[in-house]
Design an enzyme around this catalytic site. Structure first.
Site, PDB file in Angstrom:
ATOM      1  N   SER A 256       0.845  -1.192   0.000  1.00  0.00           N
ATOM      2  CA  SER A 256       0.000   0.000   0.000  1.00  0.00           C
ATOM      3  C   SER A 256       0.881   1.242   0.000  1.00  0.00           C
ATOM      4  O   SER A 256       2.099   1.159   0.067  1.00  0.00           O
ATOM      5  CB  SER A 256      -0.892   0.010   1.244  1.00  0.00           C
ATOM      6  OG  SER A 256      -0.121   0.423   2.365  1.00  0.00           O
ATOM      7  N   LYS A 257       0.204   2.379  -0.044  1.00  0.00           N
ATOM      8  CA  LYS A 257       0.933   3.657  -0.076  1.00  0.00           C
ATOM      9  C   LYS A 257       1.812   3.841   1.147  1.00  0.00           C
ATOM     10  O   LYS A 257       2.766   4.602   1.118  1.00  0.00           O
ATOM     11  CB  LYS A 257      -0.061   4.817  -0.164  1.00  0.00           C
ATOM     12  CG  LYS A 257      -0.601   4.996  -1.553  1.00  0.00           C
ATOM     13  CD  LYS A 257      -1.380   6.288  -1.682  1.00  0.00           C
ATOM     14  CE  LYS A 257      -2.003   6.337  -3.062  1.00  0.00           C
ATOM     15  NZ  LYS A 257      -3.293   6.940  -3.111  1.00  0.00           N
ATOM     16  N   ARG A 258       1.445   3.171   2.228  1.00  0.00           N
ATOM     17  CA  ARG A 258       2.240   3.326   3.439  1.00  0.00           C
ATOM     18  C   ARG A 258       3.575   2.577   3.349  1.00  0.00           C
ATOM     19  O   ARG A 258       4.527   2.899   4.026  1.00  0.00           O
ATOM     20  CB  ARG A 258       1.453   2.840   4.663  1.00  0.00           C
ATOM     21  CG  ARG A 258       0.913   3.982   5.511  1.00  0.00           C
ATOM     22  CD  ARG A 258      -0.050   3.488   6.556  1.00  0.00           C
ATOM     23  NE  ARG A 258      -1.271   2.991   5.942  1.00  0.00           N
ATOM     24  CZ  ARG A 258      -1.732   1.749   6.095  1.00  0.00           C
ATOM     25  NH1 ARG A 258      -1.094   0.889   6.846  1.00  0.00           N
ATOM     26  NH2 ARG A 258      -2.853   1.378   5.505  1.00  0.00           N
ATOM     27  N   ALA A 260       5.402   1.983   0.437  1.00  0.00           N
ATOM     28  CA  ALA A 260       6.346   2.384  -0.613  1.00  0.00           C
ATOM     29  C   ALA A 260       5.827   3.639  -1.305  1.00  0.00           C
ATOM     30  O   ALA A 260       4.629   3.892  -1.324  1.00  0.00           O
ATOM     31  CB  ALA A 260       6.489   1.263  -1.637  1.00  0.00           C
TER      32      ALA A 260
END
Ligand code: GLU
Length: 515
Positions: A256-258, A260
């Site tokens: 998820s965006k968290r 990478a």
């Protein structure tokens, strides 16, 4: 017939930035093309006009170039198999659709979205096993078609799925797989406005561009089945497919965006060396022979084989990526590092210094190569060199407060340095010192002959001074470092003193003593 030259493509939709997964897909196709002595091309799948943008396209192209993934055909390059933008290929889709209509592999579907929905619900209620499009328009008579046309309905074109059968397919990564086609819908190929849907455009283009191998994410595996059937209907040979596993996070869950950065250019902007990012991404599902982790693009190409891509989901680990960056940064000469780090150094170093103080900056950079992983770290790490006085962080304040006598030590040491033979401080010309002494100083290296005190000589004098005043050397260095740099970490203390030069050292020691 399969084209004699291996031809591979990366086919991004310009609906967002180039992310990690896309970069990896592009890289594997690129590496395979290079390894096979073939061509690598870029095809822009821009049929989702509402979400496609030129800005995204530019970000994707810039991201690929940044990683060193070059293409032989495509945007900015052209080529004999163009156009390379799907929205410029509409007549080709129309022509293929007409062929499929004529051969009975496709049919116009007049159903409205509501009718399709209702049909699906009815199938669900009957628990027919599979609920999709109910194929109402599959066998319309000519009269029924005319009636719909007369109502002003504009048809979608659907692919007529062949009778259910069990397909044995070979995937270069997954091996032999059996798929039952009975769960596959009569899917829409072409909309009334002539804009194709993904599976259709993809096949028409893979044929038109003579693609021989396709490496892409496993989310396309079922699409690959639909595509195989369409190749068959068009009388063309299907490329060899390799569907590669998703990239997972450290815990083995969906990335998820968290976990990478989603835009490769964010890595660029933070000063991740592109060759290190390339190297790291290559390892997300593929391995160099043996247990070798660090390799160049050329070394990868020399041994890359699609069949060696792993079946298990690769895990993205930012720490390992940073470790990899450090590996690269350390291998550069200080001059190379200075060149590469310049955009981040420029935030604190006056522009003129890059020519007037090149040797000094090489030494500054050399002192940090072992201590950083990404180049943006330079911005925060070297500010202390340029300030009138350094800002003291918490650790430095503690180290200055610990020994009540340390103010006297600092005052005394300031005097020693003032009388000593240190190089002058920035912005004075220090070439005579920095061109001769290469930092970081290495204990085993031969002592250079320098018109100024070298770090080794500065250390000797310092030890002699601590003996004179009867202070343990180990205790002495902490307040001195704090006074000079404002922190408790950084290059060797005598490299620090050499870099700062006489005036700056004296000023800082006295200021700390006067606190
Ligand atoms: N535009 C598709 C995607 O970005 C391409 C898939 C393929 O390679 O066929 O997922």
């Amino acid at each position: 017939m399969i084209h004699p030259t291996p031809r591979l493509r990366f086919a991004p939709s310009p609906t967002g930035p180039l992310h990690l997964g896309g970069a990896r897909t592009a890289m594997y196709n690129w590496a395979a093309a290079r390894a096979l002595g073939g061509k690598f091309l870029l095809r822009i799948e821009d049929t989702d006009q509402a979400r496609s943008s030129d800005a995204s396209l530019q970000i994707i192209l810039t991201g690929l170039k940044w990683l060193g993934i070059d293409w032989d055909e495509g945007p900015e390059k052209g080529g004999d198999f163009g156009p390379y933008f799907q929205m410029q290929r509409l007549p080709l889709y129309r022509a293929a659709a007409d062929r499929l209509l004529a051969s009975g592999h496709a049919y116009p579907c007049y159903c409205t979205p509501e009718e399709i929905d209702a049909g699906r619900k009815a199938m669900e209620e009957q628990k027919a096993g599979f609920a999709g499009y109910n194929r109402r328009c599959r066998n319309l008579t000519a009269a029924e078609r005319s009636a719909f046309e007369a109502q002003g309905r504009k048809p979608n074109l659907r692919f007529k799925m062949p009778e259910a059968r069990v397909l044995q397919v070979h995937d270069l990564v997954r091996g032999d797989v059996e798929v039952n086609t009975k769960e596959l819908d009569d899917w829409v190929m072409l909309r009334p406005d002539g804009v194709p849907l993904y599976n259709f455009a993809c096949v028409v283009d893979d044929i038109g561009m003579a693609i021989t191998h396709v490496v892409r994410g496993e989310e396309h595996f079922l699409n690959g089945i639909k595509q195989r059937l369409l190749f068959e209907a068009l009388g063309a040979e299907c490329p060899q497919y390799a569907h590669i596993p998703l990239i997972l996070n450290k815990e083995g869950k969906k990335l998820s965006k968290r976990d990478a950065d989603t835009n490769m250019l964010d890595y660029r902007d933070k000063g991740f060396p592109p060759e290190a990012v390339f190297n790291y991404i290559a390892l997300l599902g593929w391995g160099f022979s043996g247990d070798r982790d660090v390799f160049t693009r050329d070394e990868m190409v020399a041994v890359f084989q699609i069949g060696n891509i792993g079946k298990a989901g690769a895990r993205f680990d930012e720490e390992k990526l940073r470790w990899m960056c450090g590996e690269y940064v350390r291998r550069w000469t200080p001059a190379q590092c200075l060149e590469r780090a310049r955009p981040w150094l420029s935030r604190v170093v006056p522009e003129a210094a890059f020519s007037s103080h090149a040797a000094w900056l090489r030494n500054v950079v050399g002192c940090y190569q072992e201590r950083i992983t990404i180049l943006s770290e330079f911005t925060d790490k070297i500010g202390w060199l340029f300030a009138e006085l350094p800002t003291l962080d918490e650790a430095a304040q503690k180290n200055l407060a610990k020994e009540p006598a340390s103010k006297d030590w600092l005052r005394g040491y300031a005097e020693v340095l003032e009388k000593g033979n240190l190089p002058p401080s920035w912005p004075a010309d220090r070439t005579a010192a920095d061109a001769v002494v290469a930092l970081p100083s290495k204990k085993d290296a031969a002592a250079p002959t320098c018109a100024f005190a070298t770090p080794a000589q500065i250390e000797q004098e310092c030890r002699a001074f601590t003996e004179r005043i009867g202070v343990k050397f180990g205790n002495f260095v902490h307040p001195v470092r704090a006074a000079l740099t404002g922190t408790d970490k950084g290059p060797g203390l005598f490299d620090v003193i050499f870099l700062l030069g006489r005036e700056a050292c004296v000023r800082r020691l006295r200021a700390a003593a006067a606190r």
